[in-house]
Design a protein around this motif. Structure first.
Motif, PDB file in Angstrom:
ATOM      1  N   CYS A  41       0.714  -0.964  -0.191  1.00 20.59           N
ATOM      2  CA  CYS A  41      -0.161   0.216  -0.041  1.00 20.59           C
ATOM      3  C   CYS A  41       1.010   1.493  -0.040  1.00 20.59           C
ATOM      4  O   CYS A  41       0.840   2.128  -1.223  1.00 20.59           O
ATOM      5  CB  CYS A  41      -0.821   0.154   1.238  1.00 20.59           C
ATOM      6  N   VAL A  42       1.971   1.474   0.744  1.00 22.67           N
ATOM      7  CA  VAL A  42       2.585   1.949   0.660  1.00 22.67           C
ATOM      8  C   VAL A  42       3.762   3.014  -0.420  1.00 22.67           C
ATOM      9  O   VAL A  42       3.416   3.607  -0.937  1.00 22.67           O
ATOM     10  CB  VAL A  42       3.885   2.593   1.871  1.00 22.67           C
ATOM     11  N   THR A  43       3.767   1.176  -0.845  1.00 22.40           N
ATOM     12  CA  THR A  43       4.996   1.464  -2.263  1.00 22.40           C
ATOM     13  C   THR A  43       3.664   2.445  -3.275  1.00 22.40           C
ATOM     14  O   THR A  43       4.040   3.238  -4.042  1.00 22.40           O
ATOM     15  CB  THR A  43       5.316   0.311  -2.699  1.00 22.40           C
ATOM     16  N   LEU A  44       2.161   1.808  -3.419  1.00 18.45           N
ATOM     17  CA  LEU A  44       1.912   2.302  -4.234  1.00 18.45           C
ATOM     18  C   LEU A  44       0.852   3.591  -3.983  1.00 18.45           C
ATOM     19  O   LEU A  44       0.875   4.367  -4.858  1.00 18.45           O
ATOM     20  CB  LEU A  44       0.008   1.351  -3.991  1.00 18.45           C
ATOM     21  N   LEU A  45       1.453   3.769  -3.146  1.00 16.85           N
ATOM     22  CA  LEU A  45       0.861   5.885  -2.580  1.00 16.85           C
ATOM     23  C   LEU A  45       2.048   6.038  -3.313  1.00 16.85           C
ATOM     24  O   LEU A  45       1.503   7.330  -3.701  1.00 16.85           O
ATOM     25  CB  LEU A  45       0.306   5.709  -1.546  1.00 16.85           C
ATOM     26  N   MET A  46       2.977   6.284  -2.942  1.00 12.28           N
ATOM     27  CA  MET A  46       3.650   6.551  -3.369  1.00 12.28           C
ATOM     28  C   MET A  46       3.926   6.735  -5.161  1.00 12.28           C
ATOM     29  O   MET A  46       3.768   7.768  -5.538  1.00 12.28           O
ATOM     30  CB  MET A  46       5.394   6.020  -3.213  1.00 12.28           C
TER      31      MET A  46
END
Length: 129
Positions: A90-95
């Motif tokens: 999720c963090v990667t996708l948000l970035m």
């Protein structure tokens, strides 16, 4: 197979991020060249190599945690690694979403949302006690 939904979601995320990480790692110059053009008119224009390296590391961590999470679910029904794999995903996708929005690539941003839905679903399912 009480955790089949979580396992399938983790496999989906593992494939997504390990393949993407592989592509960035083995086709670094091609990716860097394309991304420099993509972000040429953004505040990130001088940070593309660092941003690409950051995303590469996060994708590999996400993918590896998802694989380990699948194994953990199958072997001991533990959810720790899978949960962290889903959170890192999720963090990667948000970035990635932030970058696409910054570059005004709204179609690319929409595509990331499609990947975010199963990732956030995995976080939800793996957060249950």
């Amino acid at each position: 197979m009480s955790n089949i939904t979580s396992i399938l979601l983790l496999i989906f995320l593992a494939i997504t991020f390990l393949q993407s990480g592989y592509d960035k790692l083995f086709y670094w110059k091609d990716n860097l060249s394309w991304l420099k053009g993509h972000f040429a008119k953004t505040p990130l224009k001088n940070q593309v190599p660092l941003a690409l390296a950051n995303i590469l590391v996060l994708e590999l961590i996400s993918g590896i945690l998802c694989v380990v999470g699948c194994i953990e679910l199958l072997v001991s029904r533990g959810k720790v690694f899978g949960f962290y794999g889903a959170v890192f995903s999720c963090v990667t996708l948000l970035m990635l979403l932030f970058g696409q929005r910054l570059a005004k690539d709204y179609d690319g941003a929409k595509t990331i949302v499609i990947y975010f839905m199963p990732a956030i679903m995995a976080v939800y399912l793996l957060n249950w006690k």
